[in-house]
Design a protein around this motif. Structure first.
Motif, PDB file in Angstrom:
ATOM      1  N   ARG A 100       1.149  -1.045  -0.099  1.00  0.00           N
ATOM      2  CA  ARG A 100       0.193   0.186  -0.625  1.00  0.00           C
ATOM      3  C   ARG A 100       0.699   0.826  -0.017  1.00  0.00           C
ATOM      4  N   ARG A 101       0.395   2.082  -1.184  1.00  0.00           N
ATOM      5  CA  ARG A 101       1.663   3.379  -1.353  1.00  0.00           C
ATOM      6  C   ARG A 101       0.915   4.368  -0.238  1.00  0.00           C
ATOM      7  N   LEU A 102       1.416   5.218   0.488  1.00  0.00           N
ATOM      8  CA  LEU A 102       0.666   6.564   1.674  1.00  0.00           C
ATOM      9  C   LEU A 102       1.680   7.144   1.537  1.00  0.00           C
ATOM     10  N   VAL A 103       1.482   8.177   1.703  1.00  0.00           N
ATOM     11  CA  VAL A 103       1.847   9.299   2.416  1.00  0.00           C
ATOM     12  C   VAL A 103       1.312   9.767   3.832  1.00  0.00           C
ATOM     13  N   ALA A 104       2.601  10.576   4.281  1.00  0.00           N
ATOM     14  CA  ALA A 104       2.470  11.264   5.080  1.00  0.00           C
ATOM     15  C   ALA A 104       2.765  12.913   5.499  1.00  0.00           C
ATOM     16  N   ARG A 105       2.564  13.397   6.462  1.00  0.00           N
ATOM     17  CA  ARG A 105       3.125  14.324   6.573  1.00  0.00           C
ATOM     18  C   ARG A 105       4.117  14.539   8.134  1.00  0.00           C
ATOM     19  N   ARG A 110       4.275  20.851  14.002  1.00  0.00           N
ATOM     20  CA  ARG A 110       4.766  22.495  13.036  1.00  0.00           C
ATOM     21  C   ARG A 110       3.102  22.914  12.436  1.00  0.00           C
ATOM     22  N   PRO A 111       2.720  22.307  11.445  1.00  0.00           N
ATOM     23  CA  PRO A 111       2.819  20.615  10.526  1.00  0.00           C
ATOM     24  C   PRO A 111       3.151  20.850  10.002  1.00  0.00           C
ATOM     25  N   GLY A 112       4.212  19.786   9.338  1.00  0.00           N
ATOM     26  CA  GLY A 112       4.701  19.894   7.878  1.00  0.00           C
ATOM     27  C   GLY A 112       3.689  19.735   7.350  1.00  0.00           C
ATOM     28  N   PRO A 113       4.906  19.824   5.729  1.00  0.00           N
ATOM     29  CA  PRO A 113       4.209  19.332   4.348  1.00  0.00           C
ATOM     30  C   PRO A 113       3.782  17.524   4.492  1.00  0.00           C
ATOM     31  N   TYR A 114       2.490  17.921   3.811  1.00  0.00           N
ATOM     32  CA  TYR A 114       1.542  16.421   3.989  1.00  0.00           C
ATOM     33  C   TYR A 114       2.505  16.025   1.977  1.00  0.00           C
ATOM     34  N   THR A 115       4.221  15.476   2.152  1.00  0.00           N
ATOM     35  CA  THR A 115       4.799  15.072   1.058  1.00  0.00           C
ATOM     36  C   THR A 115       5.416  13.864   1.193  1.00  0.00           C
ATOM     37  N   HIS A 116       5.406  13.718   1.667  1.00  0.00           N
ATOM     38  CA  HIS A 116       5.964  11.787   2.220  1.00  0.00           C
ATOM     39  C   HIS A 116       5.522  10.963   1.963  1.00  0.00           C
ATOM     40  N   MET A 117       6.433  10.387   0.588  1.00  0.00           N
ATOM     41  CA  MET A 117       5.985   8.464  -0.443  1.00  0.00           C
ATOM     42  C   MET A 117       5.919   7.625   1.292  1.00  0.00           C
ATOM     43  N   THR A 118       5.623   6.917   1.855  1.00  0.00           N
ATOM     44  CA  THR A 118       6.170   5.809   2.965  1.00  0.00           C
ATOM     45  C   THR A 118       5.305   4.537   1.973  1.00  0.00           C
ATOM     46  N   LEU A 119       5.392   3.641   2.655  1.00  0.00           N
ATOM     47  CA  LEU A 119       4.477   1.878   2.592  1.00  0.00           C
ATOM     48  C   LEU A 119       4.302   1.202   3.732  1.00  0.00           C
TER      49      LEU A 119
END
Length: 273
Positions: A100-105, A110-119
């Motif tokens: 499952r390909r997901l995205v992380a903040r 802070r909040p930081g950007p919602y742009t990190h690809m994780t699995l």
């Protein structure tokens, strides 16, 4: 209804020469299991650098799997999360793992950007967070279990369930710091194209204005951030050394990033050291 080609094979997994990838990271084919997934992820992190040189040079070709393969496998360069994640996901699926390909903040406090690809990858009936593209962060998978603590190269990391969210945390002294937060909502390929565009071009992105190169191994984290070489160990010791221009090529090679003469010349023109 007839499906469009991109819906039939959205991730173009068949593009990957699995044996070439396994040769790149020094692994053999193995039947899916939690132990095999752990070895596969660890081998990937140890072999493939996290680096943003092409972003800094404004020459990034994009994150289509064929481009990622050409760079990380054939050229034996590194990349950042979208490249690491898409490559590892394709290999895992070819080996028989549900992915499952997901995205992380990043830095959600802070909040930081919602742009990190994780699995999230299933092995032995258990879901695992597999984050091979989180810089000098995770070395091995973590079971997706509330409160699960796994040492990552000597640094304790923890997963915490928070409603629909999962938080990846790192122990710092007596405290736990949020590294990123994610839900289990699957992403589409076009989502990462949007995230990549922001991450590789926006002036506020942490990757457009400076070199960020990271290597992780047991008991050792090495980074080149901007013009500073940073060495950290699990006991809390940290050494920071400036890297002058005449040492840049040698430092990059120490971090397993080998550039062409033209790439190095272009980088030196903008390098702050």
């Amino acid at each position: 209804m007839t499906l469009a080609p991109e819906q039939v094979d959205e991730w173009t997994v068949g593009t990957l020469d699995l044996d070439a990838y396994l040769g790149r990271i020094g692994q053999d084919r193995a039947k899916p299991s939690a132990a095999a997934l752990r070895e596969l992820a660890k081998a990937h992190v140890l072999a493939v650098p996290f680096e943003n040189v092409d972003v800094v040079l404004e020459q990034h070709k994009g994150i289509a799997l064929e481009d990622v393969i050409g760079k990380l496998v054939r050229r034996q360069r590194g990349g950042y999360c979208y490249e690491h994640g898409s490559l590892f996901a394709a290999a895992a699926e070819q080996l028989g793992y549900p992915v499952r390909r997901l995205v992380a903040r990043v830095q959600p406090q802070r909040p930081g950007p919602y742009t990190h690809m994780t699995l999230v990858i299933e092995a032995d009936g258990v879901q695992h967070l597999v984050d091979v593209g989180f810089g000098a962060g995770m070395l091995v998978p973590m079971p997706l279990v509330d409160g699960a603590v796994v040492e990552q190269a000597g640094w304790p990391h923890r997963l915490v369930a928070d409603g629909d969210w999962w938080r990846l945390q790192k122990q710092e002294g007596d405290d736990w710091t949020d590294l990123h937060a994610f839900t289990l909502t699957p992403m589409h390929r076009i989502d990462y194209e949007v995230y990549h565009h922001y991450t590789s071009t926006h002036p506020r992105s942490p990757f457009t204005g400076q070199l960020v190169i990271m290597r992780l191994e047991e008991g050792l984290s090495r980074k080149l951030v901007g013009s500073e070489f940073i060495v950290e160990r699990p006991d809390g010791t940290k050494e920071t050394t400036p890297v002058p221009a005449e040492r840049l090529d040698a430092t990059l090679r120490e971090l397993d990033v080998v550039l062409t003469e033209d790439e190095l010349a272009k980088l030196l023109k903008i390098y702050p050291g």
